[in-house]
Write a protein that holds these residues in place. Structure first.
Motif, PDB file in Angstrom:
ATOM      1  N   PHE A 134      10.900  12.020   6.232  1.00 60.32           N
ATOM      2  CA  PHE A 134       9.703  13.152   5.884  1.00 60.32           C
ATOM      3  C   PHE A 134       9.686  13.200   4.287  1.00 60.32           C
ATOM      4  CE2 PHE A 134       8.595  17.573   4.899  1.00 60.32           C
ATOM      5  CZ  PHE A 134       7.527  17.769   5.794  1.00 60.32           C
ATOM      6  N   LEU A 135       8.415  13.197   3.842  1.00 57.93           N
ATOM      7  CA  LEU A 135       8.119  13.307   2.449  1.00 57.93           C
ATOM      8  C   LEU A 135       7.428  14.634   2.138  1.00 57.93           C
ATOM      9  CD1 LEU A 135       6.505   9.833   2.379  1.00 57.93           C
ATOM     10  CD2 LEU A 135       8.771  10.183   1.914  1.00 57.93           C
ATOM     11  N   LYS A 136       8.089  15.117   1.128  1.00 60.88           N
ATOM     12  CA  LYS A 136       7.613  16.471   0.546  1.00 60.88           C
ATOM     13  C   LYS A 136       7.124  16.179  -0.773  1.00 60.88           C
ATOM     14  CE  LYS A 136       8.851  21.452   0.072  1.00 60.88           C
ATOM     15  NZ  LYS A 136       7.455  21.686   0.698  1.00 60.88           N
ATOM     16  N   ARG A 137       5.865  16.947  -1.467  1.00 51.12           N
ATOM     17  CA  ARG A 137       5.326  16.565  -2.855  1.00 51.12           C
ATOM     18  C   ARG A 137       5.129  17.820  -3.203  1.00 51.12           C
ATOM     19  NH1 ARG A 137       3.285  12.386   0.535  1.00 51.12           N
ATOM     20  NH2 ARG A 137       3.739  10.259  -0.148  1.00 51.12           N
ATOM     21  N   ASN A 138       5.435  17.679  -4.519  1.00 48.98           N
ATOM     22  CA  ASN A 138       4.908  19.194  -5.250  1.00 48.98           C
ATOM     23  C   ASN A 138       3.388  19.127  -5.480  1.00 48.98           C
ATOM     24  OD1 ASN A 138       4.736  16.925  -7.129  1.00 48.98           O
ATOM     25  ND2 ASN A 138       5.481  18.444  -8.671  1.00 48.98           N
ATOM     26  N   MET A 139       2.555  17.916  -5.431  1.00 50.34           N
ATOM     27  CA  MET A 139       1.244  17.815  -5.524  1.00 50.34           C
ATOM     28  C   MET A 139       0.770  16.310  -4.936  1.00 50.34           C
ATOM     29  SD  MET A 139       0.584  17.541  -9.479  1.00 50.34           S
ATOM     30  CE  MET A 139       1.308  16.261 -10.599  1.00 50.34           C
TER      31      MET A 139
ATOM     32  N   TRP B  80       7.951   4.548  11.499  1.00 49.16           N
ATOM     33  CA  TRP B  80       9.217   4.314  11.914  1.00 49.16           C
ATOM     34  C   TRP B  80       9.879   2.853  11.727  1.00 49.16           C
ATOM     35  CZ3 TRP B  80       9.890   5.843  17.840  1.00 49.16           C
ATOM     36  CH2 TRP B  80      11.213   6.022  18.147  1.00 49.16           C
ATOM     37  N   PRO B  81      10.968   2.828  11.029  1.00 48.80           N
ATOM     38  CA  PRO B  81      11.614   1.696  10.801  1.00 48.80           C
ATOM     39  C   PRO B  81      12.545   1.094  11.569  1.00 48.80           C
ATOM     40  CG  PRO B  81      12.435   3.157   9.446  1.00 48.80           C
ATOM     41  CD  PRO B  81      11.636   3.968  10.193  1.00 48.80           C
ATOM     42  N   PHE B  82      12.803  -0.153  11.850  1.00 49.46           N
ATOM     43  CA  PHE B  82      13.728  -0.944  12.641  1.00 49.46           C
ATOM     44  C   PHE B  82      13.968  -2.245  11.834  1.00 49.46           C
ATOM     45  CE2 PHE B  82      10.985   1.523  15.514  1.00 49.46           C
ATOM     46  CZ  PHE B  82      11.729   2.088  16.388  1.00 49.46           C
ATOM     47  N   LEU B  83      15.324  -2.548  11.869  1.00 51.20           N
ATOM     48  CA  LEU B  83      15.824  -3.776  11.403  1.00 51.20           C
ATOM     49  C   LEU B  83      16.855  -4.519  12.484  1.00 51.20           C
ATOM     50  CD1 LEU B  83      16.006  -5.673   8.768  1.00 51.20           C
ATOM     51  CD2 LEU B  83      18.009  -3.893   8.238  1.00 51.20           C
ATOM     52  N   LEU B  84      16.601  -5.885  12.522  1.00 51.61           N
ATOM     53  CA  LEU B  84      17.547  -6.839  13.214  1.00 51.61           C
ATOM     54  C   LEU B  84      18.045  -7.630  12.281  1.00 51.61           C
ATOM     55  CD1 LEU B  84      18.393  -7.755  16.096  1.00 51.61           C
ATOM     56  CD2 LEU B  84      16.464  -9.347  16.164  1.00 51.61           C
TER      57      LEU B  84
ATOM     58  N   THR C 293       7.991  -2.132  11.004  1.00 48.16           N
ATOM     59  CA  THR C 293       7.795  -0.775  10.934  1.00 48.16           C
ATOM     60  C   THR C 293       6.783  -0.473  11.839  1.00 48.16           C
ATOM     61  OG1 THR C 293       6.118  -0.731   9.119  1.00 48.16           O
ATOM     62  CG2 THR C 293       8.458  -0.418   8.736  1.00 48.16           C
ATOM     63  N   VAL C 294       6.685   0.487  12.752  1.00 50.76           N
ATOM     64  CA  VAL C 294       5.774   1.182  13.571  1.00 50.76           C
ATOM     65  C   VAL C 294       4.875   2.075  12.765  1.00 50.76           C
ATOM     66  CG1 VAL C 294       5.242   1.981  15.817  1.00 50.76           C
ATOM     67  CG2 VAL C 294       7.247   0.748  15.393  1.00 50.76           C
ATOM     68  N   PRO C 295       3.621   1.778  12.554  1.00 49.95           N
ATOM     69  CA  PRO C 295       2.638   2.912  12.007  1.00 49.95           C
ATOM     70  C   PRO C 295       2.379   4.156  12.720  1.00 49.95           C
ATOM     71  CG  PRO C 295       1.211   1.239  13.030  1.00 49.95           C
ATOM     72  CD  PRO C 295       2.825   0.903  13.392  1.00 49.95           C
ATOM     73  N   THR C 296       3.589   4.862  12.686  1.00 51.44           N
ATOM     74  CA  THR C 296       3.622   6.306  13.296  1.00 51.44           C
ATOM     75  C   THR C 296       3.401   7.410  12.152  1.00 51.44           C
ATOM     76  OG1 THR C 296       5.828   6.242  13.097  1.00 51.44           O
ATOM     77  CG2 THR C 296       4.989   5.769  15.056  1.00 51.44           C
ATOM     78  N   GLY C 297       3.504   7.092  11.051  1.00 55.68           N
ATOM     79  CA  GLY C 297       3.227   7.951   9.858  1.00 55.68           C
ATOM     80  C   GLY C 297       1.890   8.657   9.429  1.00 55.68           C
ATOM     81  N   SER C 298       1.924   9.898   8.852  1.00 55.92           N
ATOM     82  CA  SER C 298       0.680  10.606   8.625  1.00 55.92           C
ATOM     83  C   SER C 298      -0.231   9.694   7.824  1.00 55.92           C
ATOM     84  CB  SER C 298       1.064  11.932   8.281  1.00 55.92           C
ATOM     85  OG  SER C 298       1.636  11.819   6.926  1.00 55.92           O
ATOM     86  N   LYS C 299      -1.496  10.118   7.817  1.00 56.09           N
ATOM     87  CA  LYS C 299      -2.352   9.324   6.777  1.00 56.09           C
ATOM     88  C   LYS C 299      -1.845   8.958   5.455  1.00 56.09           C
ATOM     89  CE  LYS C 299      -7.209   9.107   5.689  1.00 56.09           C
ATOM     90  NZ  LYS C 299      -8.613   9.743   5.655  1.00 56.09           N
ATOM     91  N   VAL C 300      -1.388  10.119   4.803  1.00 59.19           N
ATOM     92  CA  VAL C 300      -0.972  10.068   3.517  1.00 59.19           C
ATOM     93  C   VAL C 300       0.491   9.246   3.412  1.00 59.19           C
ATOM     94  CG1 VAL C 300      -0.310  11.288   1.217  1.00 59.19           C
ATOM     95  CG2 VAL C 300      -2.346  11.902   2.665  1.00 59.19           C
ATOM     96  N   ASN C 301       1.320   9.427   4.131  1.00 60.88           N
ATOM     97  CA  ASN C 301       2.719   8.929   3.987  1.00 60.88           C
ATOM     98  C   ASN C 301       2.994   7.634   4.839  1.00 60.88           C
ATOM     99  OD1 ASN C 301       3.593  11.426   2.741  1.00 60.88           O
ATOM    100  ND2 ASN C 301       2.943  12.461   4.431  1.00 60.88           N
ATOM    101  N   GLY C 302       2.095   7.193   5.942  1.00 68.45           N
ATOM    102  CA  GLY C 302       2.162   5.914   6.418  1.00 68.45           C
ATOM    103  C   GLY C 302       1.173   4.650   5.965  1.00 68.45           C
TER     104      GLY C 302
END
Length: 285
Positions: free
Chosen positions: A110-115, A125-129, A152-161
């Protein structure tokens, strides 16, 4: 149609033989599954006994196979005043289900920005084998070589994925010299789309560690990336990352705790951030 008596007798014998065989097969399958889980920890102990017993670095993904729950916290800052808090760092559950194999199921950070405002959200969503190719414990060589496949599976929001899946084949290796060890990884990320925007970055991470007083692991890492495609072709980024890890401190039976902190400092003009304070907590089991 009337079935001849001989045929009826043969059919009855076949059913009588097949029924217990089927029941036995189902029973054996159930026993195999039960034994698999009953012997999970003894099997993991045996697998880990065949490799070095270093601690996992802050940034560099260890070539060792590990079972643990991990949580990371990042506090990233840039020269333009942008500050990003990363909760989770894409870490999660690490398991060793089979010989020479590890699976990591990360949790979307989860990414939180001040601006700018209203840009907070989850990443992909990341995975590793991991597949361990060669290894030897401290008594017989103290080295390891492992192949990774991250995605990675592109499940992130538009800005963060990223908007596309990423596939990252990686080769990792490590070598110990008494209480000192070096662990390194080299990999390239291939996006499923958006190549001009995401490119194909090459990442090369190396960690240098020294063990002190059994539980203390001061380390120094170099985290290098080079962009081989897209708008940033030819741009490279280098972070120098001193840190300290403490572990593995036993709690009960197989369960322990490892924690640590460090900071990434950018030394190149091209960078995603100037400073990145890293906190980590793991519960190996």
């Amino acid at each position: 149609m009337k079935i001849p008596a001989a045929s009826t007798f043969v059919l009855a014998i076949a059913l009588a033989v097949a029924t217990p065989c089927r029941a036995q097969t189902v029973s054996e399958f159930g026993s195999a599954i039960e034994n698999y889980f009953i012997n999970w920890f003894p099997r993991v102990t045996q697998i880990q006994s065949e490799q070095p017993h270093w601690v996992t670095p802050l940034v560099t993904v260890t070539p060792r196979l590990e079972e643990e729950v991990r949580y990371d916290q990042f506090f990233q800052s840039s020269r333009d005043g942008l500050a990003t808090d990363n909760f989770g760092g894409g870490k999660g559950l690490e398991l060793i289900p089979f010989q020479n194999t590890e699976v990591i199921v990360g949790m979307p950070a989860f990414l939180k920005r001040n601006m700018p405002r209203n840009t907070d959200g989850f990443g992909d969503w990341p995975f590793l084998l991991k597949l361990r190719l060669l290894s030897s414990n401290e008594e017989h060589g103290n080295y390891i070589v492992t192949a990774f496949m991250g995605f990675t599976v592109p499940t992130g929001s538009k800005v963060n994925g990223n908007g596309h899946s990423l596939f990252t084949p990686t080769l990792a290796a490590g070598k110990g010299f008494g209480d000192f060890d070096v662990q390194s990884t080299v990999g390239v990320s291939f996006p499923s789309g958006g190549l001009d925007r995401l490119g194909m970055p090459l990442a090369w991470n190396t960690a240098f560690q020294y063990r002190l007083f059994k539980y203390f692991w001061p380390e120094f890492e170099t985290n290098y990336s080079w962009q081989s495609y897209g708008a940033d072709t030819g741009h490279s980024t280098l972070y120098l990352s001193p840190g300290l890890l403490i572990g593995r401190i036993p709690i009960h039976d197989r369960v322990g705790v490892t924690f640590g902190a460090g900071e990434q400092v950018a030394v190149t003009f091209h960078r995603n951030y100037n400073h990145n304070l890293i906190l980590t907590a793991r519960i190996p089991f």
